[in-house]
Design an enzyme around this catalytic site. Structure first.
Site, PDB file in Angstrom:
ATOM      1  N   GLU A 184       0.852  -1.195   0.000  1.00 49.44           N
ATOM      2  CA  GLU A 184       0.000   0.000   0.000  1.00 49.44           C
ATOM      3  C   GLU A 184       0.883   1.239   0.000  1.00 49.44           C
ATOM      4  OE1 GLU A 184      -3.232   0.475  -1.020  1.00 49.44           O
ATOM      5  OE2 GLU A 184      -3.696  -1.107   0.418  1.00 49.44           O
ATOM      6  N   HIS A 185       0.507   2.222  -0.822  1.00 47.06           N
ATOM      7  CA  HIS A 185       1.303   3.446  -1.002  1.00 47.06           C
ATOM      8  C   HIS A 185       2.703   3.122  -1.532  1.00 47.06           C
ATOM      9  CE1 HIS A 185      -1.439   6.498   0.588  1.00 47.06           C
ATOM     10  NE2 HIS A 185      -1.836   5.566   1.441  1.00 47.06           N
ATOM     11  N   ALA A 245     -16.279   1.818  -2.979  1.00 45.67           N
ATOM     12  CA  ALA A 245     -15.922   1.163  -1.713  1.00 45.67           C
ATOM     13  C   ALA A 245     -14.443   0.793  -1.659  1.00 45.67           C
ATOM     14  CB  ALA A 245     -16.786  -0.076  -1.504  1.00 45.67           C
ATOM     15  N   SER A 278     -12.656  -0.932  -6.762  1.00 41.92           N
ATOM     16  CA  SER A 278     -12.401  -0.533  -8.127  1.00 41.92           C
ATOM     17  C   SER A 278     -13.449  -0.996  -9.138  1.00 41.92           C
ATOM     18  CB  SER A 278     -11.003  -0.979  -8.572  1.00 41.92           C
ATOM     19  OG  SER A 278     -10.516  -0.047  -9.491  1.00 41.92           O
ATOM     20  N   ASP A 281      -5.165  -1.205 -10.643  1.00 47.57           N
ATOM     21  CA  ASP A 281      -6.554  -1.661 -10.729  1.00 47.57           C
ATOM     22  C   ASP A 281      -6.888  -2.218 -12.106  1.00 47.57           C
ATOM     23  OD1 ASP A 281      -6.509  -0.553  -8.249  1.00 47.57           O
ATOM     24  OD2 ASP A 281      -7.995   1.011  -8.653  1.00 47.57           O
TER      25      ASP A 281
HETATM   26  P1  ADP Z   1     -14.366   2.681  -7.345  1.00 49.27           P
HETATM   27  O1  ADP Z   1     -13.455   2.821  -6.179  1.00 49.27           O
HETATM   28  O2  ADP Z   1     -15.451   1.694  -7.083  1.00 49.27           O
HETATM   29  O3  ADP Z   1     -13.644   2.449  -8.624  1.00 49.27           O
HETATM   30  P2  ADP Z   1     -14.922   5.187  -8.624  1.00 49.27           P
HETATM   31  O4  ADP Z   1     -15.496   6.435  -8.104  1.00 49.27           O
HETATM   32  O5  ADP Z   1     -13.560   5.189  -9.174  1.00 49.27           O
HETATM   33  O6  ADP Z   1     -15.099   4.091  -7.457  1.00 49.27           O
HETATM   34  O7  ADP Z   1     -15.840   4.627  -9.797  1.00 49.27           O
HETATM   35  C1  ADP Z   1     -17.231   4.565  -9.640  1.00 49.27           C
HETATM   36  C2  ADP Z   1     -17.894   5.043 -10.919  1.00 49.27           C
HETATM   37  O8  ADP Z   1     -17.720   4.044 -11.959  1.00 49.27           O
HETATM   38  C3  ADP Z   1     -19.381   5.212 -10.778  1.00 49.27           C
HETATM   39  O9  ADP Z   1     -19.723   6.492 -10.299  1.00 49.27           O
HETATM   40  C4  ADP Z   1     -19.862   4.990 -12.203  1.00 49.27           C
HETATM   41  O10 ADP Z   1     -19.689   6.149 -12.990  1.00 49.27           O
HETATM   42  C5  ADP Z   1     -18.902   3.921 -12.720  1.00 49.27           C
HETATM   43  N1  ADP Z   1     -19.484   2.587 -12.436  1.00 49.27           N
HETATM   44  C6  ADP Z   1     -18.981   1.628 -11.632  1.00 49.27           C
HETATM   45  N2  ADP Z   1     -19.789   0.554 -11.580  1.00 49.27           N
HETATM   46  C7  ADP Z   1     -20.843   0.830 -12.376  1.00 49.27           C
HETATM   47  C8  ADP Z   1     -22.040   0.138 -12.737  1.00 49.27           C
HETATM   48  N3  ADP Z   1     -22.337  -1.063 -12.222  1.00 49.27           N
HETATM   49  N4  ADP Z   1     -22.879   0.735 -13.600  1.00 49.27           N
HETATM   50  C9  ADP Z   1     -22.614   1.961 -14.096  1.00 49.27           C
HETATM   51  N5  ADP Z   1     -21.508   2.662 -13.790  1.00 49.27           N
HETATM   52  C10 ADP Z   1     -20.637   2.129 -12.931  1.00 49.27           C
HETATM   53 MG    MG Z   2     -12.138   3.738  -9.335  1.00 50.95          MG
END
Ligand code: ADP
Ligand code: MG
Length: 385
Positions: free
Chosen positions: A35-36, A123, A126, A172
């Protein structure tokens, strides 16, 4: 991947676009340790998990992309020129992948798609890489571009950089594409060399406990940590010119510059150099099937992130402390810090009790229940038959 999700996609696709097309999927991820380390040119040690994005896609013979998101219940239609960027943020991931493929000399023409996912959004698992990788992988096959896997991961990363405003590393997207069932992959963030390691954890489970908190500090602290690491690297480099990244430095070289850097910067570097070594130790331990050592290293990482790198928070330290108290094999904060999940390696026999106590005690102290995600290390991007 849930059957319900697949049925919904097939039904919606038929309703909007007909029956042709194939199903493609890619995964979210965990990072066991490391991490980091990415921006210090060190190792990360991720694995793809059994939740991801599933998409049905078919070329439509036009110059338009037509895509429906089941989870947002929204439709988006866009062309493939740079100026055609769609309004919906979820559609920008798909658009970005098209554009980045084109920029690299690949072919992309119009297609129809319906997709859904079961990676919790935001969460720390990714979901965005799962989305990018699904489309990067699918378009590569559909339009016969012949990009190798690393190129597909880079397409996903550039999508985040250029179309989603997130200056992320490669981990990721890399693992979402390269992930393999029951394997973790050690990625050298400096050279992009990688190696698979067996991850057979019979008798144990991997579970994430999501604190569901996000403290504001995250982005300013992140920049400060990077600066600290660069300062120490520069100090070490004066004596050891071959050092390009902090991860190249030996622990004793850090000792040599103790009086030349601030005590805070020293602590940050001490964590990073220790963490790089811990990734190597965990890989060795996994090859021996020694999960107790793996777990112990996870606790050491948590300690380092909390006390030396100072990116933990009360909620995460609470969850880590509870895990230790209950004899959970390994536990640490996963991700950048200041909120999000702990990742825990838990013996089967302890699992139910640990979850119960984590939920009850966390809620009693912080007023809300944490979320629990069981994860299994699974394949990355592939076609679904
Ligand atoms: P994470 O840490 O989960 O990658 P992010 O903020 O980087 O969080 O990415 C989340 C974004 O990716 C959502 O706001 C959406 O735009 C897109 N996304 C992820 N999963 C979905 C899904 N099942 N359907 C539509 N868009 C999604
Ligand atoms: Mg993301």
């Amino acid at each position: 991947m849930q059957k319900q999700m697949k049925d919904n996609i097939l039904k919606k696709f038929e309703e909007l676009f007909g029956n042709e097309g194939k199903l493609y999927t890619s995964s979210g991820r965990i990072n066991l340790i490391g991490e980091h380390t990415d921006y210090n040119g060190g190792y990360v040690f991720p694995g793809a998990i059994d939740c991801g994005i599933l998409a049905k896609i078919n070329p439509n013979g036009t110059d338009k992309v037509r895509v429906f998101s089941i989870d947002f219940n929204e439709y988006s239609e866009f062309g493939l020129e740079e100026s055609d960027i769609p309004a919906q943020s979820w559609a920008r991931y798909v658009f970005g992948v098209c554009r980045e493929t084109l920029k690299r000399g690949g072919k992309v023409e119009g297609f129809d798609a319906v997709f859904a996912g079961d990676v919790p959004l935001g969460a720390g698992l990714s979901s965005s890489a799962a989305l990018e990788s699904t489309f990067a992988f699918a378009l590569n096959l559909i339009f016969k571009n012949g990009f190798d896997k690393m190129e597909l991961a880079l397409i996903g990363q550039s999508t985040e950089h250029n179309y989603c405003g997130v200056k992320c590393g490669l981990m990721d997207q890399f693992i979402s594409i390269f992930g393999k069932k029951n394997s973790l992959v050690r990625l050298d963030c400096k050279t992009l060399e990688y190696k698979y390691f067996p991850f057979n954890i019979q008798g144990y489970r991997l579970v994430l406990v999501d604190s569901c908190v996000k403290h504001e500090l995250a982005s300013s602290a992140y920049n400060k940590r990077r600066e600290s690491c660069e300062k120490v690297r520069d100090a070490i480099k004066k004596r050891h010119p071959d050092v390009e990244c902090l991860s190249d430095a030996k622990r004793i070289w850090l000792e040599e510059v103790r009086s030349e850097v601030s005590s805070e910067d020293f602590m940050r570097a001490e964590y990073v150099i220790g963490e790089v070594q811990r990734v190597l130790d965990v890989c060795d331990a996994l090859e021996r099937g020694d999960l107790e050592t793996v777990g112990e290293m996870m606790y050491q990482t948590h300690f380092g992130l909390s006390r030396l790198y100072e990116v933990s928070c009360e909620e995460l330290d609470f969850l880590n402390h509870l895990a230790r108290k209950m004899d959970v094999t390994g536990s640490r904060v996963m991700g950048g810090g200041f909120g999000g999940c702990t990742i825990n390696l838990v013996k089967d026999a302890l699992y139910d009790n640990f979850i119960k106590e984590a939920e009850e005690q966390f809620e009693a102290k912080f007023g809300h229940k944490p979320k629990i995600y069981d994860v299994v290390i699974s394949d990355g991007a592939h076609i679904v038959e």
